[in-house]
Design a protein around this motif. Sequence first.
Motif, short mmCIF file in Angstrom:
data_model
loop_
_atom_site.label_atom_id
_atom_site.label_comp_id
_atom_site.label_asym_id
_atom_site.label_seq_id
_atom_site.Cartn_x
_atom_site.Cartn_y
_atom_site.Cartn_z
N ASN A 572 28.19 5.43 39.83
CA ASN A 572 27.85 6.34 38.73
C ASN A 572 26.99 7.46 39.29
O ASN A 572 25.85 7.24 39.71
N VAL A 573 27.51 8.68 39.28
CA VAL A 573 26.79 9.81 39.86
C VAL A 573 25.50 10.10 39.11
O VAL A 573 24.54 10.61 39.69
N ASP A 574 25.42 9.76 37.82
CA ASP A 574 24.20 10.00 37.04
C ASP A 574 23.05 9.11 37.49
O ASP A 574 21.90 9.37 37.13
N GLU A 575 23.34 8.05 38.26
CA GLU A 575 22.30 7.11 38.68
C GLU A 575 22.05 7.17 40.19
O GLU A 575 21.40 6.28 40.75
N SER A 576 22.52 8.22 40.82
CA SER A 576 22.40 8.33 42.29
C SER A 576 21.23 9.20 42.73
O SER A 576 21.06 9.43 43.92
N ASN A 577 20.42 9.66 41.78
CA ASN A 577 19.37 10.64 42.11
C ASN A 577 18.00 10.16 41.64
O ASN A 577 17.17 10.97 41.27
N GLY A 578 17.76 8.82 41.65
CA GLY A 578 16.48 8.29 41.22
C GLY A 578 16.43 8.20 39.70
O GLY A 578 17.36 8.56 39.01
N PRO A 579 15.31 7.67 39.16
CA PRO A 579 14.07 7.28 39.84
C PRO A 579 14.08 5.86 40.41
O PRO A 579 13.12 5.46 41.04
#
Length: 827
Positions: A572-579
């Motif tokens: 899921n790209v929405d969860e690849s940038n933290g936190p």
Amino acid sequence: MVLHPAAKVREAGQDVTFCCKASGTPAPQKYFWYHNGTLLEGPAQRSSGRLELRGLAPRQAGTYHCKASSEAGAIRSEPARLTVLAQGQQSCRAEPEPSLVELPSECPQDAGGSRYYNVGRCPASPCPGGPAGCGEQAGRCCGVRRMELRQVRCAGSVLPVKVVAECGCGPCAQPRVLVQGRVTAADTGEPLRFGHIFLGGRKVGFTGYQGSFTIEVPPDTRRLVARFVDGRQRLVDAVKVLPFDRRGGAVYHEVKMLRKKEPVELDGGRSNAIPLGESGGREPVGELLLPAGVFLRPSGEVFNGTVKASVTFVDPRDMGTASAASSDLSFADAEGEIVPLRTYGMFAVDFREGESGAELQAGPVQVRMDAGQVWMAEHLQKMKLWSLNPESGLWEEEGELRPAGGGRRRREERTFLVGNLEIRERRLFNLDVPEDRRCFVKVRAYSNEKFNPYEQLEGVVVSLVNLEPQPGFPSNPRAWGRFDSVVTGPNGACLPAFCDGRRPDAYTALVTATLGGEELEAVASSPKLNPNAVGVAQPYLGKLGYRRSDHEDAALKKTAFQINVAKPDPNNVDESNGPVYSYRSLRECEEAPVSANHLRFYRVEVDKYEYNVVPFKESDVTSWTGDYLAWWPNPQEFRACFIKVQLEGPQEYMVRSRNVGGSHPRTRGQLYGLRDSRSVRDPLLGDTSAACVEFKCGGMLFDQSLADRTLVSIAPQGSCRRTAINGLLRDYLSRHPPLADNNHTGAFSMLAPLDPLGHNYGIYTVTDQNPRLAKEIAIGRCFAGTSDGFSREMRAGQGTAVTFSCQERPPGRESFFQRLLSAPAEA
């Protein structure tokens, strides 16, 4: 691990040596070295804690760590990074990195609407070369090579500011690393007076009368384990892993100690049972079964007389016990890696002879744990008994807990987990399971709620308590499982936490942050959740279920938030940038840009402003620059001075201190800095407020050769007239000439006293190794109007230095701030 390898920078072709050392019983005999996680082969790598690499090539760059082992187990060092530069390649760029400071409010904004000015900074990164031996001896680091003075047009005048003009390699700074704090009883807040402090097995000092302590962190320390002991034996020994800032300065901690449970008298010649965790109307977690003849004197002689037994249970079903629990619930696994435990309760035992009070040991005793208290079925097969090593702060396995038949009488229908242990020197035990579902949570702290990337706070202690929520009631946890604390650096902090990828709310976390004992605020979650303020984009924010502590009750404090620790879905790209980051992505978490998702705290500083001609970040001691105009002349000791100004008028007023060189020939007439502070109303006095305004203390400058009595000018904003000066302060200044001119009724000027004075003069001075803590203590005393008290509520009529009578400022009239700022230095 008592010596960890240190980070090194070398040029290609040079040599490097890494060292590590472990202690234990028996002493470790084998050492293994790893490069980027891969074992290095060869007998030379196994015989000692030294790794020598000659004629370095670029491919040898990366991380190195060692593992020491013996028949008792293994322990792994922290990794050290080796940077290999090409010959002639610069590791320290001459051009400074951007670093912004805020100019005073009356300064014009630039074309982009900002009042921030780039003063530059040099990263404290290591340079090639340095000592070839072990440890972290002072090598060469990137630092300030040259500064230059610039003038900023401001309100019809010029404001001096020193900027970094050039960076270069030089000797690394060696600041003192300190841990400070206060030790109190968890139930009453009573301070631990003159308690013993141990590092490892060595006593290093005592707590003060108010429970305060200061520990200087030994060189090469990576994990600071301190044990606090109550000499009067009323409180259970507290073994704490205290985070610290390796770059220098002091980090503040509040340490809580549990009160020992009142002892019960037992007949040593009979079997006895002591329940574990029966308080508060709860079912016991288990019980301690003591067979007849189990008590022993240290000589091994059986003691069958009267025994006074105290067993204090730390019950994770009670949320208030988390702060008082010992250690950080970690152990070293078979590979030597320090990994976390999830607790179901810990207990401290104290057995003594009834008459003499001599300490007793106990032979094999049985621990029975109610399996019904284990809420996660998979934990039943992994539950173990642990004892705490007070020197390392790590839990060590005593034995496993195995299912057994039902108990006696009313408990016959229950299943118990049963284990055995012996009680010798160690007196603190744990019912825990290793937990491998781990993540990291990224948190940043800011100086205000603007959340500017260049206004992040360093040295903030961020704490995370893992909670297990009630099914269907995520805001009402039924237990805590573990806790961790991390100190923020220039890029925030990454806190370890339990997490789950299948059920987002399987684990929740309660997060708090403190700076010098001051609690920071979390971002609001109601009445409407703002993803831009929280720092996490939707839809991941919704999955985390962010809630500030006052979400349902506005009367509660705003200093904590709770989230579901939902493990990120790699697809899921929405969860690849933290936190939240997976456990193997620690480096990605630590190096995440400020634009990546993160959770936030901020400092509530209403209407305060500081400006230093020589920029300095109080949270980073290494940013200090030796300069005659530096506000703090000594980076090892910070002396904060405040003056209390009373204002009689219908509103609150901004008060400024302007601080210039007064008596030193190198700084006379030159600006050190400005401080603004808004007055606070006295709840008991009508139309009266007071301001506690910082000024630059008089004293030695950075070269420690000659003292300067700072010329301090205090001016309230608006139409104010000076009506009174503290008589004792006026007499002191007249007896210590020269006197500053005070012919303007709208201000008060003085040459700063070299003596500390006190509340009777309206001057408040505190010296500490932590600049923020020194300020907080001084402000608290200033609010209270006493030299040893502390208050958050203003007492405007007590301990004031100067009084002004103020009116509403006529519209359109030039402020006194502007006239003061534009006046020439000799005025």
